[in-house]
Write a protein that holds these residues in place. Structure first.
Motif, PDB file in Angstrom:
ATOM      1  N   HIS A 200      -3.906 -49.817  10.810  1.00 34.16           N
ATOM      2  CA  HIS A 200      -3.875 -49.401  12.208  1.00 34.16           C
ATOM      3  C   HIS A 200      -5.102 -48.613  12.617  1.00 34.16           C
ATOM      4  N   LEU A 201      -6.027 -48.414  11.674  1.00 32.36           N
ATOM      5  CA  LEU A 201      -7.189 -47.579  11.974  1.00 32.36           C
ATOM      6  C   LEU A 201      -8.399 -48.375  12.432  1.00 32.36           C
ATOM      7  N   ALA A 202      -8.566 -49.572  11.854  1.00 30.32           N
ATOM      8  CA  ALA A 202      -9.811 -50.318  12.042  1.00 30.32           C
ATOM      9  C   ALA A 202     -10.127 -50.577  13.515  1.00 30.32           C
ATOM     10  N   ASP A 203      -9.101 -50.959  14.284  1.00 30.98           N
ATOM     11  CA  ASP A 203      -9.343 -51.308  15.692  1.00 30.98           C
ATOM     12  C   ASP A 203      -9.952 -50.155  16.474  1.00 30.98           C
ATOM     13  N   PHE A 204      -9.435 -48.920  16.224  1.00 31.17           N
ATOM     14  CA  PHE A 204      -9.979 -47.757  16.945  1.00 31.17           C
ATOM     15  C   PHE A 204     -11.478 -47.622  16.675  1.00 31.17           C
ATOM     16  N   GLN A 205     -11.862 -47.885  15.435  1.00 33.72           N
ATOM     17  CA  GLN A 205     -13.262 -47.688  15.060  1.00 33.72           C
ATOM     18  C   GLN A 205     -14.138 -48.837  15.535  1.00 33.72           C
ATOM     19  N   MET A 206     -13.500 -49.910  16.019  1.00 35.78           N
ATOM     20  CA  MET A 206     -14.279 -51.010  16.576  1.00 35.78           C
ATOM     21  C   MET A 206     -14.252 -51.006  18.105  1.00 35.78           C
ATOM     22  N   GLY A 207     -13.715 -49.924  18.671  1.00 31.42           N
ATOM     23  CA  GLY A 207     -13.732 -49.796  20.123  1.00 31.42           C
ATOM     24  C   GLY A 207     -12.544 -50.431  20.816  1.00 31.42           C
ATOM     25  N   ILE A 208     -11.511 -50.784  20.037  1.00 32.74           N
ATOM     26  CA  ILE A 208     -10.343 -51.420  20.636  1.00 32.74           C
ATOM     27  C   ILE A 208      -9.206 -50.402  20.724  1.00 32.74           C
ATOM     28  N   LEU A 209      -8.632 -50.306  21.921  1.00 28.24           N
ATOM     29  CA  LEU A 209      -7.490 -49.406  22.095  1.00 28.24           C
ATOM     30  C   LEU A 209      -6.242 -50.268  22.239  1.00 28.24           C
ATOM     31  N   ASP A 210      -5.475 -50.379  21.137  1.00 23.40           N
ATOM     32  CA  ASP A 210      -4.303 -51.243  21.122  1.00 23.40           C
ATOM     33  C   ASP A 210      -3.066 -50.357  21.105  1.00 23.40           C
ATOM     34  N   THR A 211      -2.154 -50.555  22.082  1.00 28.87           N
ATOM     35  CA  THR A 211      -0.978 -49.678  22.162  1.00 28.87           C
ATOM     36  C   THR A 211      -0.107 -49.765  20.912  1.00 28.87           C
ATOM     37  N   ARG A 212      -0.153 -50.926  20.207  1.00 27.09           N
ATOM     38  CA  ARG A 212       0.658 -51.032  18.996  1.00 27.09           C
ATOM     39  C   ARG A 212       0.277 -49.942  18.002  1.00 27.09           C
ATOM     40  N   HIS A 213      -1.022 -49.707  17.882  1.00 23.70           N
ATOM     41  CA  HIS A 213      -1.484 -48.695  16.928  1.00 23.70           C
ATOM     42  C   HIS A 213      -1.115 -47.293  17.411  1.00 23.70           C
ATOM     43  N   VAL A 214      -1.259 -47.084  18.724  1.00 29.23           N
ATOM     44  CA  VAL A 214      -0.893 -45.772  19.280  1.00 29.23           C
ATOM     45  C   VAL A 214       0.577 -45.495  19.002  1.00 29.23           C
ATOM     46  N   VAL A 215       1.420 -46.506  19.277  1.00 28.97           N
ATOM     47  CA  VAL A 215       2.862 -46.350  19.052  1.00 28.97           C
ATOM     48  C   VAL A 215       3.146 -46.097  17.575  1.00 28.97           C
ATOM     49  N   TYR A 216       2.422 -46.808  16.688  1.00 29.99           N
ATOM     50  CA  TYR A 216       2.637 -46.627  15.249  1.00 29.99           C
ATOM     51  C   TYR A 216       2.413 -45.171  14.846  1.00 29.99           C
ATOM     52  N   PHE A 217       1.271 -44.620  15.229  1.00 31.36           N
ATOM     53  CA  PHE A 217       0.953 -43.251  14.802  1.00 31.36           C
ATOM     54  C   PHE A 217       1.898 -42.231  15.431  1.00 31.36           C
ATOM     55  N   LEU A 218       2.216 -42.446  16.712  1.00 29.75           N
ATOM     56  CA  LEU A 218       3.117 -41.506  17.376  1.00 29.75           C
ATOM     57  C   LEU A 218       4.512 -41.547  16.743  1.00 29.75           C
ATOM     58  N   SER A 219       4.997 -42.775  16.413  1.00 33.22           N
ATOM     59  CA  SER A 219       6.327 -42.872  15.804  1.00 33.22           C
ATOM     60  C   SER A 219       6.337 -42.201  14.441  1.00 33.22           C
ATOM     61  N   LEU A 220       5.255 -42.420  13.688  1.00 33.49           N
ATOM     62  CA  LEU A 220       5.156 -41.825  12.362  1.00 33.49           C
ATOM     63  C   LEU A 220       5.213 -40.300  12.465  1.00 33.49           C
TER      64      LEU A 220
END
Lengths: 239, 303
Positions: A200-220
């Protein structure tokens, strides 16, 4: 909410008189600085990207987050101040949330100070500013999840070292869960990949803001804090 | 003010307290007397809302410790054993932290008041880690008094203090009666008679006696163990003492030092003195022996 703030403020102030917090800060900046000077800077001549800096920050965070959080509850339990704190008119969830915010606050201070490296790249190169924004969002979300897991680990023992390894172990388990994804078949593989924290980290570092990743970290983060509260409540039964 | 009914707490297979029942009236100082590991701390931890009981009921200031834990905690001031504090904070910061946790309106005025009451004036900026045991105790007490609680629960408030500090703390506690309802625990017998209006004696998790210090003393009267020490005992001194009417048992603690157990209700000191002087044993001392706490419990549990 005022109780959360009271707890967080005291804990945050305690970081600045804690030798461990300073040791963690030194290690953080030392490793970051060394990599930046000897690995990233020479490369930047060819690729003007801040992704490497963020990837370093997140990697080092795997170690420094549990080191910052190991004391949060464990130390209060060892010194028995927890007993008094648990007889204060505050909810167990407020205590956990306050501790989490203090840990996250100190972590963000370190991350903010580390922003010197992206700034250097901006001064001398021409990186994409969108990478900077998504990169920071990723670091903050990832850090919040790590600090929450560390807070949970700190409720499990009165020994700070054990709390450190428990916190580190939880993150490690969340990384390794993605390892067998390739051999687990298409459906199971997809599930395992979705559970793994590093996917879930790679996309952020490539400039992509994907809500799936945001939801993953927030849920965790929320799940870890919820469990930490339950562990603390459980101790009222077992003493 | 405090009602405890059938309170039981088990930790796995261990029963810390069993069917503990007692009550404390408003403004009273209740002494909780018992040896270490008798269940005093466990009972207090339940009353402060730190631990959840396994069975039974307890209400503090009209609130149920299970159902209305937060309300209970608002009305209770607690001084745990060993007074846990944050060593890196100053006295004033520590009290300010607790004033915020307690949500006090007139925080500054209250902090000043408890600093004065607990004789901490001049120490406001001191780091807690540098305070002596006596000052740590005072700060713990100041914290417990900060929100003017109706109920104060003090776990071994004189533990580890020197004699002068013990007197100071006792005076402070006596001054709290009337205004506050106080439960204090101790394993020191005289402390109870000096500080408390009523005593609950707990042993192995059960309450073995309850009453005013005078009532308990009366019940324990007739213990009548006497220590007789002579300089030049005859070789058959032990047998001669044994033959005195009313002597139940004689034990020679050391050469010339006899622990004499008399029949219940009889004081044989005149006879013992006469015997020793008459036979020329050189009477050195003759005094009643205080019961140890353990003997008191044995006696109370036998009855």
């Amino acid at each position: 909410m005022r109780n959360v703030w009271t707890i967080a403020r005291r804990e945050f102030a305690a970081y600045f008189v804690s030798p461990i917090a300073y040791a963690v800060a030194v290690i953080f900046f030392l490793i970051l600085g060394l990599f930046f000077n000897y690995v990233d800077l020479p490369q930047q001549a060819y690729y003007a990207t801040v992704a490497d800096v963020f990837s370093r920050v997140t990697t080092i965070s795997l170690f420094i987050a549990p080191a910052l959080t190991m004391r949060l509850i464990a130390e209060e339990r060892r010194s028995r101040t927890l007993e008094l704190l648990l007889t204060a008119p505050i909810r167990d969830s407020e205590l956990i949330l306050g501790k989490f915010l203090a840990g996250l606050g100190f972590y963000l201070v370190l991350v903010a100070l580390a922003s010197i490296y992206p700034l250097i790249l901006f001064a001398f190169g021409n990186p994409d500013p969108r990478l900077l924004i998504t990169g920071y969002i990723g670091v903050v979300l990832f850090g919040a999840a790590l600090i929450a897991l560390g807070t949970l680990a700190s409720t499990l023992s009165q020994n700070q070292i054990l709390a450190f390894f428990a916190g580190f172990g939880m993150v490690l388990a969340l990384m390794l869960v993605g390892a067998p994804a390739r051999v687990a078949g298409p459906q199971m593989g997809e599930v395992l990949r979705a559970l793994a924290i590093n996917s879930h980290l790679a996309d952020f570092q490539m400039g992509i803001l994907d809500t799936r990743h945001v939801v993953y970290f927030l849920s965790l983060t929320v799940a870890a804090l919820f469990l930490a509260t339950r562990v603390l409540e459980g101790r009222r039964w077992s003493g | 003010m405090i009602q405890v009914e059938g309170l039981t707490k088990r930790f796995g297979p261990i029963t810390a307290i069993q069917e503990v029942t007692f009550s404390v009236n408003k403004g009273e100082i209740l002494g909780f007397l018992g040896p270490n590991a008798a269940g005093k701390t466990t009972t207090m931890r339940i009353l402060t809302g730190y631990l959840t009981p396994t069975a039974g009921r307890a209400t503090v200031a009209g609130y149920d410790v299970m159902e209305e834990s937060l309300e209970v905690r608002r009305h209770v001031g607690y001084l745990p054993e060993d007074v846990p504090l944050y060593p890196e904070m100053t006295v004033r910061d520590y009290l300010a932290f607790w004033a915020r946790l307690r949500g006090l309106d007139r925080a500054q005025a209250r902090i000043r008041a408890v600093i004065e009451r607990c004789a901490l004036v001049g120490w406001e900026q001191a780091l807690i880690g540098r305070l002596s045991k006596g000052y740590r105790q005072r700060l713990g007490l100041a914290q417990a008094l900060l929100h003017e609680p109706e109920v104060l629960i003090l776990d071994e408030p004189t533990g580890g203090l020197d004699p002068r500090q013990i007197i100071e703390v006792r005076e402070l506690i006596r001054g709290l009666a009337g205004e506050h309802t106080v439960i204090l625990s101790t394993h020191i017998l005289p402390e109870v008679s000096q500080t408390c209006q009523r005593v609950v004696i707990i042993h192995q998790g059960r309450i073995v006696a309850e009453g005013t210090p005078e009532e308990l003393n009366a019940r324990l009267k007739g213990s009548d163990q006497v220590l007789l020490e002579v300089g030049r005992p005859a070789p058959d001194a032990l047998e001669q003492i044994q033959r005195l009417p009313g002597v139940v048992q004689v034990r020679e603690q050391a050469p010339g030092k006899y622990q004499v157990t008399c029949a219940v209700g009889r004081d044989l000191r005149p006879e013992l003195a006469a015997l020793a002087v008459h036979r020329g044993w050189e009477l050195l001392q003759l005094r009643p022996l205080d019961l140890s706490l353990e003997e008191i419990f044995l006696r109370l549990t036998r009855e």
